[in-house]
Scaffold this active site. Structure first.
Site, PDB file in Angstrom:
ATOM      1  N   GLU A 146       0.814  -1.229   0.000  1.00  0.00           N
ATOM      2  CA  GLU A 146       0.000   0.000   0.000  1.00  0.00           C
ATOM      3  C   GLU A 146       0.847   1.278   0.000  1.00  0.00           C
ATOM      4  O   GLU A 146       0.621   2.181   0.810  1.00  0.00           O
ATOM      5  CB  GLU A 146      -0.983  -0.027   1.189  1.00  0.00           C
ATOM      6  CG  GLU A 146      -1.877  -1.258   1.157  1.00  0.00           C
ATOM      7  CD  GLU A 146      -2.794  -1.423   2.374  1.00  0.00           C
ATOM      8  OE1 GLU A 146      -2.805  -0.543   3.244  1.00  0.00           O
ATOM      9  OE2 GLU A 146      -3.504  -2.447   2.435  1.00  0.00           O
ATOM     10  N   ASN A 182       2.079  -4.838  -3.381  1.00  0.00           N
ATOM     11  CA  ASN A 182       0.727  -5.280  -3.033  1.00  0.00           C
ATOM     12  C   ASN A 182      -0.126  -4.074  -2.653  1.00  0.00           C
ATOM     13  O   ASN A 182       0.326  -3.192  -1.925  1.00  0.00           O
ATOM     14  CB  ASN A 182       0.822  -6.245  -1.826  1.00  0.00           C
ATOM     15  CG  ASN A 182      -0.459  -6.979  -1.523  1.00  0.00           C
ATOM     16  OD1 ASN A 182      -1.043  -7.608  -2.408  1.00  0.00           O
ATOM     17  ND2 ASN A 182      -0.914  -6.921  -0.278  1.00  0.00           N
ATOM     18  N   HIS A 227     -10.236  -6.213  -2.378  1.00  0.00           N
ATOM     19  CA  HIS A 227     -11.313  -5.906  -1.420  1.00  0.00           C
ATOM     20  C   HIS A 227     -12.389  -5.133  -2.176  1.00  0.00           C
ATOM     21  O   HIS A 227     -12.247  -3.931  -2.416  1.00  0.00           O
ATOM     22  CB  HIS A 227     -10.775  -5.060  -0.260  1.00  0.00           C
ATOM     23  CG  HIS A 227      -9.780  -5.774   0.594  1.00  0.00           C
ATOM     24  ND1 HIS A 227     -10.128  -6.832   1.405  1.00  0.00           N
ATOM     25  CD2 HIS A 227      -8.444  -5.595   0.749  1.00  0.00           C
ATOM     26  CE1 HIS A 227      -9.047  -7.271   2.045  1.00  0.00           C
ATOM     27  NE2 HIS A 227      -8.014  -6.543   1.659  1.00  0.00           N
ATOM     28  N   GLU A 264      -6.023 -10.785  -1.333  1.00  0.00           N
ATOM     29  CA  GLU A 264      -6.878 -10.545  -0.149  1.00  0.00           C
ATOM     30  C   GLU A 264      -8.351 -10.429  -0.542  1.00  0.00           C
ATOM     31  O   GLU A 264      -9.063  -9.532  -0.062  1.00  0.00           O
ATOM     32  CB  GLU A 264      -6.462  -9.241   0.565  1.00  0.00           C
ATOM     33  CG  GLU A 264      -4.999  -9.166   0.934  1.00  0.00           C
ATOM     34  CD  GLU A 264      -4.616  -7.909   1.718  1.00  0.00           C
ATOM     35  OE1 GLU A 264      -5.510  -7.161   2.152  1.00  0.00           O
ATOM     36  OE2 GLU A 264      -3.404  -7.694   1.894  1.00  0.00           O
ATOM     37  N   ASP A 314     -12.138 -10.254  -0.864  1.00  0.00           N
ATOM     38  CA  ASP A 314     -13.441 -10.385  -0.206  1.00  0.00           C
ATOM     39  C   ASP A 314     -14.376  -9.376  -0.861  1.00  0.00           C
ATOM     40  O   ASP A 314     -13.929  -8.420  -1.491  1.00  0.00           O
ATOM     41  CB  ASP A 314     -13.394 -10.251   1.331  1.00  0.00           C
ATOM     42  CG  ASP A 314     -12.682  -9.026   1.863  1.00  0.00           C
ATOM     43  OD1 ASP A 314     -12.556  -8.029   1.124  1.00  0.00           O
ATOM     44  OD2 ASP A 314     -12.260  -9.052   3.032  1.00  0.00           O
TER      45      ASP A 314
END
Ligand code: 9MR
Length: 346
Positions: free
Chosen positions: A157, A198, A234, A263, A265
């Site tokens: 990030e 990432n 996400h 990651e 979701d």
């Protein structure tokens, strides 16, 4: 890996395949045929306390990521005093179940130990000293897990959504060269691990993912060991499905890089209903299909697979139901969509 571990892992997998009918084969069996690893973030407290969680994590996934226990505040809570106990427990679990481990994460602006953030804030840690601390942290952690980690999230990030570098203590104190340094130090400590950038909000082609593309091109041209681009994934169904996901992955593949969903979701405004869950399923499937369509996309990781332990409701008030299974481990349409996607292969 010792032969005994390999044998027990093989028995576990074949044991499941023998007792389950074809449509009950776990995700990891189908993923193997599709030449992709299917992963999950693991909550170590749940793993210690919840046998259903333990069993399901072992049965369904062949890759695991520490949701928190490999982060800096967790491994070095006091300066110079490393505590690997929880991270080592995850690596042991993974070995026992024939799972690969993604490393998350070496450099981030969150979950830093307070001795570090306070030291920088009060000026007792100078910029030169901070660079040394970062070098030692990356070297020590990557060496500790040398040979156990197939993909490391080296920097996490580091861009804002507008494509400018995030104004973190790393940028403020060290300037933009900290990124190349982090990759060089990680590579020196474990030359075989694949090293990833990432971030979130980089699924499609946008200012942020283009900043990563340009950074990766430049670093690779300079010989910096950056081998992968991790897309967190996400999503929320209220925002729509991002465009150009396959094209985005393809441009990194053209640079010769690996990509990964790291990651995934897909949250929604609660309460969940059949229509929202059906939409959610298409989002999971859309990301998976983009991965399977891309050379070099070798892992697809969900950020937890049961709503029982998802981070989402604690952070986004009124939202949730973001994972493949509900709080009772009952599979949702999204689980079926991922199964079907893996079963159709590449
Ligand atoms: O899921 C993690 C949660 O348990 C932690 O409290 C949180 C702290 O910031 O980090 C969560 O994981 C994050 C991941 O490490 C990086 N990308 C965003 C994830 C969700 O916030």
């Amino acid at each position: 890996m010792p032969a005994a571990v390999l044998v027990s892992a093989a028995l576990l997998v074949t044991g499941v395949a023998q007792t389950a009918s074809a449509h009950e084969a776990p995700l990891r069996t189908l993923a193997g045929r599709a030449d992709v690893r299917i992963g999950t973030a693991v909550d170590m407290t749940a793993l210690a306390e919840d046998s259903t969680y333990r069993r399901t994590t072992a049965r369904e996934f062949n890759s695991v990521t520490a949701e928190n226990v490999m982060k800096w505040e967790s491994v070095e809570p006091r300066r110079g005093a490393y505590d690997w106990s929880k991270a080592d427990a995850l690596v042991r679990f993974a070995r026992a179940h024939g799972q690969a481990v993604r490393g998350h994460t070496l450099l981030w602006h969150n979950q830093l130990p307070s001795w570090l953030t306070t030291g920088v804030a009060d000026g007792s840690i100078s910029a030169a000293e901070l660079r040394g601390i970062l070098h030692d942290h990356i070297t020590t952690e990557v060496k500790h897990f040398k040979g156990e980690i197939y993909q490391w999230d080296v920097v996490n990030e580091v861009f804002d959504d507008d494509g400018t570098l995030r104004n973190s203590i790393w940028l403020q104190q060290l300037g933009p060269s900290y990124i190349a340094d982090a990759f060089r130090w990680a590579h020196a400590a474990d030359p075989k691990a694949k090293l990833f950038l990432n971030d979130y909000n980089v699924e499609g082609i946008n200012a942020k993912s283009t900043a990563y593309y340009e950074l990766a091109s430049r670093l690779r041209a300079e010989g910096v060991p950056v081998q992968g681009f991790g897309i967190q994934g996400h999503l929320g169904i209220q925002y729509g499905f991002p465009g150009d996901v396959s094209d985005n992955l393809a441009r990194f593949a053209e640079l010769g890089m690996q990509t990964a969903f790291t990651e995934v979701d897909v949250r929604m405004i609660l309460p969940a209903d059949a229509e929202k869950l059906a939409t959610q399923a298409t989002y999971f499937r859309g990301l998976l299909d983009a991965c399977l369509a891309t050379r070099g996309c070798k892992s697809f990781t969900v950020w937890g697979y049961t709503d029982k332990y998802s981070w989402v409701p604690g952070v986004f008030t009124g939202q949730g139901a973001a994972t493949l299974m509900d709080e009772g481990f009952v599979t949702k349409p999204a689980y079926a969509a991922v199964r079907e996607g893996l079963a159709s292969g590449r």
